[in-house]
Design a protein around this motif. Structure first.
Motif, PDB file in Angstrom:
ATOM      1  N   HIS A  62       0.799  -1.220   0.000  1.00  0.00           N
ATOM      2  CA  HIS A  62       0.000   0.000   0.000  1.00  0.00           C
ATOM      3  C   HIS A  62       0.835   1.274   0.000  1.00  0.00           C
ATOM      4  CE1 HIS A  62      -3.170  -2.810   1.674  1.00  0.00           C
ATOM      5  NE2 HIS A  62      -3.637  -2.378   0.529  1.00  0.00           N
ATOM      6  N   GLN A  95      -3.594  -1.208  -9.293  1.00  0.00           N
ATOM      7  CA  GLN A  95      -5.058  -1.056  -9.243  1.00  0.00           C
ATOM      8  C   GLN A  95      -5.458   0.134  -8.374  1.00  0.00           C
ATOM      9  OE1 GLN A  95      -5.675  -2.898 -11.977  1.00  0.00           O
ATOM     10  NE2 GLN A  95      -7.594  -3.391 -11.002  1.00  0.00           N
ATOM     11  N   MET A  96      -5.035   1.333  -8.786  1.00  0.00           N
ATOM     12  CA  MET A  96      -5.351   2.532  -8.019  1.00  0.00           C
ATOM     13  C   MET A  96      -6.650   3.160  -8.522  1.00  0.00           C
ATOM     14  SD  MET A  96      -3.070   2.746  -5.732  1.00  0.00           S
ATOM     15  CE  MET A  96      -3.491   4.376  -5.159  1.00  0.00           C
ATOM     16  N   PRO A  97      -7.369   3.837  -7.635  1.00  0.00           N
ATOM     17  CA  PRO A  97      -8.617   4.469  -8.053  1.00  0.00           C
ATOM     18  C   PRO A  97      -8.350   5.702  -8.913  1.00  0.00           C
ATOM     19  CG  PRO A  97      -8.149   5.002  -5.765  1.00  0.00           C
ATOM     20  CD  PRO A  97      -7.101   4.011  -6.203  1.00  0.00           C
ATOM     21  N   PRO A  98      -9.348   6.132  -9.683  1.00  0.00           N
ATOM     22  CA  PRO A  98      -9.188   7.334 -10.509  1.00  0.00           C
ATOM     23  C   PRO A  98      -8.737   8.526  -9.653  1.00  0.00           C
ATOM     24  CG  PRO A  98     -11.237   6.211 -11.043  1.00  0.00           C
ATOM     25  CD  PRO A  98     -10.671   5.527  -9.829  1.00  0.00           C
TER      26      PRO A  98
END
Length: 160
Positions: A62, A95-98
């Motif tokens: 993370h 896989q990061m958020p927008p």
């Protein structure tokens, strides 16, 4: 890096940055065990003159994403091959958020992370750009030399 156990991987980035004569910080920060220190590092990085952050982490991985959430600087993630052949780390970083991107290199690819950071810095620093151009030219010369050496290797059915 998420812990000093990542140093054998991360030192490849440090060696490249040293070769390019680019000043850098090196810290062991854990998104889970030292979140306050991660926040202090990320929020203060720009004021300390940092222009790009390379963050390496294995397992849950993370750290790169948490840092990216707390700064406007570009973050390059290095997934460390610790468990599940590194798949868990890779997925956690890519896989990061927008709105919270993390550029990601291959598993344990610290040198590529340093090269990418160098390319970013070279956009606005002519000295770094010149050193990096020389490095790239050296890569080409290694292949030219390898092919010249291969011409001296003889096999019965080798035609070149």
């Amino acid at each position: 890096m998420g812990s000093t156990s990542d140093l054998p991987v991360v030192e490849k980035a440090a060696k490249f940055l040293d070769e390019m004569e680019i000043p850098f910080e090196m810290n062991a920060l854990s998104a889970h065990r030292t979140p306050d220190q991660v926040e202090e590092f990320a929020r203060g990085a720009k004021d300390r003159g940092i222009k790009v952050i390379i963050a390496a982490a294995g397992m849950a991985a993370h750290l790169p994403g948490v840092i990216a959430a707390m700064t406007t600087l570009p973050v390059i993630g290095i997934p460390i091959k610790a468990t599940f052949e590194g798949l868990d780390a890779m997925l956690a970083i890519i896989q990061m958020p927008p709105g919270i991107p993390v550029a990601t290199v291959g598993l344990n690819a610290a040198q590529n992370a340093a090269i990418l950071a160098t390319e970013m810095l070279a956009l606005t620093d002519d000295g770094i750009a010149q050193k990096f151009a020389a490095y790239k030219a050296g890569l080409a010369q290694k292949i030219v030399k390898a092919n010249a050496d291969l011409k001296e290797v003889h096999y019965k059915f080798k035609t070149n």
